[in-house]
Scaffold this active site. Structure first.
Site, mmCIF file in Angstrom:
data_model
loop_
_atom_site.group_PDB
_atom_site.id
_atom_site.type_symbol
_atom_site.label_atom_id
_atom_site.label_comp_id
_atom_site.label_asym_id
_atom_site.label_seq_id
_atom_site.Cartn_x
_atom_site.Cartn_y
_atom_site.Cartn_z
ATOM 1 N N ARG A 162 0.814 -1.215 0.000
ATOM 2 C CA ARG A 162 0.000 0.000 0.000
ATOM 3 C C ARG A 162 0.848 1.265 0.000
ATOM 4 O O ARG A 162 0.639 2.175 -0.797
ATOM 5 C CB ARG A 162 -0.932 0.016 1.221
ATOM 6 C CG ARG A 162 -2.033 -1.029 1.204
ATOM 7 C CD ARG A 162 -2.843 -0.928 2.488
ATOM 8 N NE ARG A 162 -3.934 -1.891 2.545
ATOM 9 C CZ ARG A 162 -3.804 -3.131 2.983
ATOM 10 N NH1 ARG A 162 -2.620 -3.557 3.417
ATOM 11 N NH2 ARG A 162 -4.836 -3.949 3.010
ATOM 12 N N ILE A 163 1.805 1.335 0.928
ATOM 13 C CA ILE A 163 2.603 2.549 1.059
ATOM 14 C C ILE A 163 3.587 2.682 -0.090
ATOM 15 O O ILE A 163 3.771 3.776 -0.643
ATOM 16 C CB ILE A 163 3.322 2.572 2.421
ATOM 17 C CG1 ILE A 163 2.287 2.640 3.547
ATOM 18 C CG2 ILE A 163 4.293 3.743 2.509
ATOM 19 C CD1 ILE A 163 2.850 2.413 4.929
ATOM 20 N N SER A 240 9.741 2.688 7.610
ATOM 21 C CA SER A 240 8.883 1.520 7.695
ATOM 22 C C SER A 240 8.956 0.885 9.074
ATOM 23 O O SER A 240 8.155 1.208 9.947
ATOM 24 C CB SER A 240 9.279 0.513 6.609
ATOM 25 O OG SER A 240 8.438 -0.599 6.589
ATOM 26 N N GLU A 270 13.917 1.764 20.267
ATOM 27 C CA GLU A 270 13.344 3.108 20.354
ATOM 28 C C GLU A 270 12.998 3.440 21.799
ATOM 29 O O GLU A 270 12.495 2.573 22.505
ATOM 30 C CB GLU A 270 12.095 3.197 19.467
ATOM 31 C CG GLU A 270 12.412 2.974 17.999
ATOM 32 C CD GLU A 270 11.187 3.003 17.091
ATOM 33 O OE1 GLU A 270 10.049 3.051 17.629
ATOM 34 O OE2 GLU A 270 11.358 2.968 15.855
ATOM 35 N N HIS A 287 10.005 7.957 14.731
ATOM 36 C CA HIS A 287 8.933 7.032 14.344
ATOM 37 C C HIS A 287 7.607 7.790 14.243
ATOM 38 O O HIS A 287 6.603 7.449 14.868
ATOM 39 C CB HIS A 287 8.813 5.885 15.339
ATOM 40 C CG HIS A 287 8.276 4.625 14.708
ATOM 41 N ND1 HIS A 287 8.685 3.368 15.054
ATOM 42 C CD2 HIS A 287 7.359 4.448 13.722
ATOM 43 C CE1 HIS A 287 8.047 2.471 14.330
ATOM 44 N NE2 HIS A 287 7.230 3.104 13.507
ATOM 45 N N GLY A 289 5.832 8.355 11.354
ATOM 46 C CA GLY A 289 5.205 8.131 10.059
ATOM 47 C C GLY A 289 3.707 8.355 10.036
ATOM 48 O O GLY A 289 3.166 8.917 9.078
#
Length: 316
Positions: A162-163, A240, A270, A287, A289
């Site tokens: 999709r992305i 991603s 993270e 992160h 996105g």
């Protein structure tokens, strides 16, 4: 089920690191449904122990990327539904969920535009060295840095889902050549996008920009061998999943001039505190996105809808 259990309010744990910031609608939906809400008290990604302590009384979890492994799920004796805010399910032990009768839902479409647009922004920023010049301007330095155009370049997209497909559409005005690598190639999709499927080594060797759009995997997709295949003038983008790139090998390649630059929005650990922070030719974001207000609102609304639908299926 005794009378007390029948009359108690259902409880949802919002283990996702933030919820209801972009819009109050998702929280209002839970309130109107009569759901008792337990918020993430830390405002960040929960550790295994933290989520394990919070989950035992939850009938449902609206989840982010915190670890929902078998140890955690076995403590959740009331849990019926995990509703993921996002698409990736690699943080959830799907076998354990199946064995325990826990339904799992996600929101695969809501973040597509947000991540694709952030990826394009990162590509342009690294190529034109926008982040570096911005940092220097804030430090009082007036230094124009020579950058490069995106127009006419070759972009390699690893993962044409999709992305990846949406990114290819956004790239159309730049008249780029698109190479793609995917575990399940779809020639019809590639033809529509003007993309050509190639093996990953060819993609790495020929692309000026390599961008990753894959689910989280057990092993890195790009390590020292793969990075050495890339052009020294190329840039690498990962908006991603963390762990797709061997970060130490990437740092060495950038430090030694074997790559021109990189943009990362996802990391193996993270919050990220590694050495890539010290390189001027690396753009880093935390992160973020899905952190566009429109996308976040849609994701959270869908996550609540998915949770309520699944609870109804259980007769709750």
């Amino acid at each position: 089920m005794n009378a007390q259990e029948m009359n108690r309010r259902l409880s949802v744990l919002l283990s996702v690191s933030s919820f209801g910031v972009a819009s109050s609608t998702p929280l209002r939906m839970l309130e109107e449904a009569g759901i008792e809400v337990v918020m993430n008290p830390y405002g960040r990604r929960l550790t295994e122990d933290e989520v394990s302590d919070l989950i035992p009384l939850a009938d449902a979890v609206i989840a982010g990327t915190e670890p929902l492994n078998s140890r955690v799920l076995e403590r959740a004796t009331r849990l019926r539904v995990i509703s993921r805010v996002g698409v990736g399910l690699e943080n959830i032990d799907m076998n354990a969920a199946l064995q325990l009768g826990i339904a799992v839902r996600n929101t695969p479409d809501a973040l597509t535009d947000a991540v694709a647009e952030l990826t394009l922004g990162g590509i342009l920023s690294v190529l034109r060295r926008i982040g570096q010049m911005d940092r220097e301007m804030h430090q009082g330095l007036w230094e124009r840095r020579m950058g490069s155009l995106l127009r006419g370049r070759t972009v390699g997209i690893i993962g044409l889902g999709r992305i990846g497909r949406r990114l290819a559409q956004l790239l159309e005005p730049f008249e780029v050549r698109i190479l793609a690598s995917d575990r399940a190639p779809d020639d019809g999709v590639a033809n529509t996008l003007g993309a050509s499927y190639v093996d990953i080594d060819t993609l790495l060797a020929e692309a000026d920009v390599v961008t990753l759009h894959l689910p989280g995997l057990a092993e890195p997709v790009l390590g020292k061998r793969e990075l050495n295949l890339m052009k020294p003038t190329a840039i690498l983008v990962n908006a991603s999943r963390g762990g797709l790139v061997e970060e130490g090998a990437l740092h060495a390649a950038l430090l030694e001039g074997r790559l021109a630059g990189a943009y990362l929005d996802a990391f193996s650990t993270e919050p990220y505190e590694g050495e890539l922070r010290n390189l001027a030719n690396v753009l880093l974001t935390p992160h973020a996105g899905s952190y566009a207000a429109e996308a976040r609102e849609r994701m959270e609304i869908e996550a609540v809808e998915n949770m309520l639908s699944a609870l109804r299926e259980f007769g709750e």
